[in-house]
Design a protein around this motif. Structure first.
Motif, mmCIF file in Angstrom:
data_model
loop_
_atom_site.group_PDB
_atom_site.id
_atom_site.type_symbol
_atom_site.label_atom_id
_atom_site.label_comp_id
_atom_site.label_asym_id
_atom_site.label_seq_id
_atom_site.Cartn_x
_atom_site.Cartn_y
_atom_site.Cartn_z
ATOM 1 N N GLU A 436 24.313 -33.437 -3.684
ATOM 2 C CA GLU A 436 24.915 -33.152 -2.387
ATOM 3 C C GLU A 436 25.235 -34.554 -1.719
ATOM 4 O O GLU A 436 24.563 -35.397 -1.841
ATOM 5 N N THR A 532 23.921 -33.242 5.266
ATOM 6 C CA THR A 532 24.161 -32.957 3.877
ATOM 7 C C THR A 532 25.391 -31.804 3.352
ATOM 8 O O THR A 532 25.207 -30.654 4.220
ATOM 9 N N GLU A 534 27.983 -29.779 0.418
ATOM 10 C CA GLU A 534 28.266 -29.584 -0.911
ATOM 11 C C GLU A 534 30.039 -28.954 -1.009
ATOM 12 O O GLU A 534 30.297 -28.352 0.091
#
Length: 754
Positions: A436, A532, A534
């Motif tokens: 990620e 983080t 994604e």
């Protein structure tokens, strides 16, 4: 002191010369130095055997002078007149009360007069006593009494008696209204009140109104001091009751007692207010507990420290406001106090607003007649002291730990550094090779603490790959500059995490990249946060495809329900056409029942087609439609029947709706066919109740007031199609059916909701 003593002795001898035997004698009238006559003064004295009085005695007599009519000179005026030496003295016989005669004996004064030039102390002792007696006489001279009596003879007699004792009687009132006005005007020291007065207001009511605006003792006079009279006067708090005819001894005794009691109470109230003010001004908390450890008093500063009002503290056990871990220590200290020991302990108190509060309790026990009745404590706020001590202890521990660390060998330091480097390498590898994208940021606020921007401190390679931004282009730069956006992206979410420390996760479409991201945010330190994220763009596209497919299926299912409903309607229409060519009544009835069954099933699909939920229907509305259509299909009984419905809101799965509708259809059909035969007398009533019960169960009850089911008929073994269908459909539902023949027929269907 010894230097000025001869000067003071000479001045005092000159002062004594004023009171020579030629200037003063047994009694005296004094005129002021200006020549203006002073009202004649009575000097309470006894004749001296040698025709003159000693200087201290004459000075004492001068200080004890009282005027007729209760007027008196102040001590300052008397001393001023005596200093000027302008008093003219005429003998006037008088006697001093026994206690004064004992104190001022002629022999003693003669002896003192001879020794005063050598010693001033006996004169000072006598002077202090005389001043106290002058003050007492002045207080007596101010005693003012108002008589409230409608019998003028009795009032005049009482006035004469009181004036003979030196009391001032400024007014005699015959009515209650006059008494109130006189009290307002003269502010007396005492009121003698007759209970039965002329006019509409009695003495009790007058006293009640007087006590509202002035604190004055009241003594009632009455010829009938029965229980009813005393009970009615009790709320005015009288100081005494005098029965008529009033005896002088009782009158003076009660007046003296009432005045003394009132002055004592007034001094006590003044003292109580003074000490209460003193206690309330002390920043420390004064608290009292009874023998059961219940709080009976606490000073007002407790409100500011604890946050509780005094009313919420008094009357509750002190352990209720203490940290539970310290209660055993507190109870142990309380037992020591019960044994007679003084204690000093530190406690952590529970405040209303959750602030940590430490107090030092210095306590002592209270015993009455050798019996423990409670304790009194002074609570001192030592919170800051505790915090300072804890901080000092913490710093001491930190210093000791640092010194221990320094004392370690170089080998241990190298090993620790190696492990630290290895761990740092692990974290760096995790940050670098994670799948990620990740970035470390610092929030930026203005002077008022409002978030305005954030600095990008570090990013991993996956961040560069997903966003197309290089490390050297973003590191150490503000987000407004990197993303060319003000405010920067997602500032509200990031600031909330950085300032509160609570992690968040959200999904978003980042328009500049036309990508969907799932972003997780957490704060490793104050004002710092790590993101983080994604790329979930493909998943979002798949979800949109699935949602579109579900919409298509929903439309298809609605179309199926619509077509099924239309097919049922087509069947009903065909049966209706066929029914027109049937001439047999039983066969016509069979067609009618078949049509009602089909209509009950068609209605389920009609309800599902008209709602947003294709799996459940609203059972009360479904049953109401079935019942009303059945009543309409039997015009002879149905149109005349009274329908009573009590239906709780319930949603039913489609798999249960069709069997339930058919069962209700069959039971109601039997009711309309057989419950109200031509011989039935009265108005038909059909009752339908539906209630939910425990364990997600539902109970539907259908009853009537008809002729009832014959005893020979058993629904479980009957061979009719309708009752057989009811039994089979109940088994399909896993339901139980019960019936009651009392006052008609009642079927009850109970089953568990799917």
């Amino acid at each position: 002191m010894f230097i000025f003593f001869p000067v003071f002795a000479a001045a005092f001898r000159r002062f004594l010369s004023v009171f020579s035997c030629e200037g003063m004698a047994r009694g005296a009238d004094i005129s002021r130095g200006t020549g203006a006559p002073i009202p004649s003064l009575t000097i309470s004295s006894r004749p001296e055997p040698d025709g003159c009085a000693s200087a201290p005695l004459l000075f004492s007599r001068a200080l004890l002078m009282r005027f007729p009519g209760n007027e008196s000179y102040s001590r300052t005026e008397i001393l001023s007149t005596l200093r000027r030496g302008t008093a003219r003295v005429r003998p006037r016989p008088a006697r001093l009360p026994n206690r004064r005669r004992r104190f001022f004996s002629c022999a003693d004064h003669a002896s003192r007069a001879r020794n005063l030039s050598c010693s001033i102390f006996p004169f000072l002792i006598e002077f202090l006593y005389i001043v106290s007696r002058v003050k007492e006489n002045q207080e007596m001279a101010r005693d003012c009494i108002i008589i409230v009596e409608d019998e003028i003879i009795i009032a005049s007699d009482i006035k004469r008696s009181l004036e003979s004792r030196g009391y001032e009687i400024p007014a005699i009132a015959k009515r209650g209204e006059d008494a109130i006005e006189a009290v307002r005007k003269y502010s007396p020291d005492l009121v003698l009140m007759d209970i039965l007065l002329a006019g509409p207001m009695d003495g009790i009511e007058a006293a009640r109104r007087i006590r509202k605006f002035i604190d004055v003792p009241i003594i009632y006079m009455t010829a009938n001091a029965d229980d009813i009279t005393v009970s009615g006067a009790r709320d005015t708090e009288p100081y005494a009751y005098l029965n008529k005819p009033v005896q002088e001894r009782d009158l003076f005794t009660n007046i003296d007692s009432a005045l003394h009691r009132h002055r004592t109470e007034k001094r006590l109230r003044t003292s109580e207010e003074r000490y209460r003010g003193l206690i309330e001004s002390i920043p420390d908390i004064i608290i009292s507990l009874d023998d059961s450890a219940v709080i009976t008093y606490i000073s007002p500063p407790a409100e500011a420290l604890s946050g509780y009002p005094v009313s919420e503290i008094v009357g509750k056990p002190f352990t209720q406001f203490m940290v539970p871990a310290l209660i055993p220590q507190a109870m142990s200290a309380y037992e020591k106090l019960r044994a007679g020991e003084n204690t000093s302990n530190e406690y952590n108190i529970l405040t209303k607003n959750g602030i940590d509060l430490w107090v030092r309790a210095t306590s002592r026990p209270i015993f009455v007649n050798d019996k423990f009745v409670g304790i009194t404590s002074i609570l001192t706020n030592i919170t800051e002291e505790k915090r300072s001590h804890e901080e000092l202890t913490l710093r001491h521990e930190q210093l000791r730990f640092a010194m221990d660390e320094i004392a370690r060998s170089n080998k241990d330091l190298i090993a620790a550094n190696r492990k630290l480097e290895e761990r740092e390498h692990e974290y760096h590898s995790l940050f670098t090779f994670m799948l990620e994208g990740s970035a470390i940021h610092t929030i930026v606020t203005d002077d008022e603490g409002t978030p305005r921007d954030y600095i990008i401190d570090n990013v991993n390679p996956m961040f560069e790959k997903m966003t197309g931004l290089k490390f050297e282009d973003v590191a150490g730069k503000p987000a407004t500059l990197v993303y060319a956006s003000n405010p920067p992206p997602y500032l509200d979410q990031y600031a909330r995490v950085a300032l509160t420390g609570e992690s968040e996760q959200f999904e978003t479409l980042y328009s500049p990249l036309s990508k969907h991201f799932r972003i997780s945010v957490y704060s490793p330190a104050v004002r710092r946060f790590v993101t983080t994220f994604e790329d979930i763009t493909l998943r979002k596209r798949d979800e949109e495809i699935i949602a579109a497919s579900l919409r298509e299926k929903e439309i298809l299912i609605r179309e199926i329900h619509h077509r099924v409903k239309n097919n049922f309607q087509l069947i009903l229409s065909m049966l209706t056409l066929q029914e027109r060519h049937i001439t047999s009544d039983p066969l016509t009835q069979e067609f009618l029942e078949a049509k009602n069954r089909i209509r009950a099933m068609a209605l389920v699909h009609e309800k599902l087609y008209g709602t947003g939920d294709l799996t459940r229907i609203d059972l009360p509305s479904y049953l109401q439609v079935i019942i009303r259509e059945l009543l309409a299909s039997y015009p002879r009984t149905g149109m005349n029947a009274t329908l009573e419905l009590a239906l709780q809101p319930v949603e039913l799965a489609i798999g249960q709706a069709v069997p339930v509708g058919l069962i209700i259809n069959e039971i109601l059909t039997n009711t309309l066919k057989f419950a109200f035969t031509p011989g039935f007398a009265g108005r038909p009533v059909i009752r339908v109740d539906m209630r939910t019960g425990e364990g997600n169960t539902i109970s539907i009850s259908i009853g009537d007031n008809g002729v009832g089911m014959p005893e020979s008929v058993n629904p479980d073994t009957a061979g009719t199609l309708g009752l057989n269908m009811v039994s089979m459909l109940a088994q399909q539902l896993g339901a139980q059916i019960s019936f009651d023949r009392t006052g008609g027929t009642r079927f009850t269907l109970t089953f568990k909701l799917a």
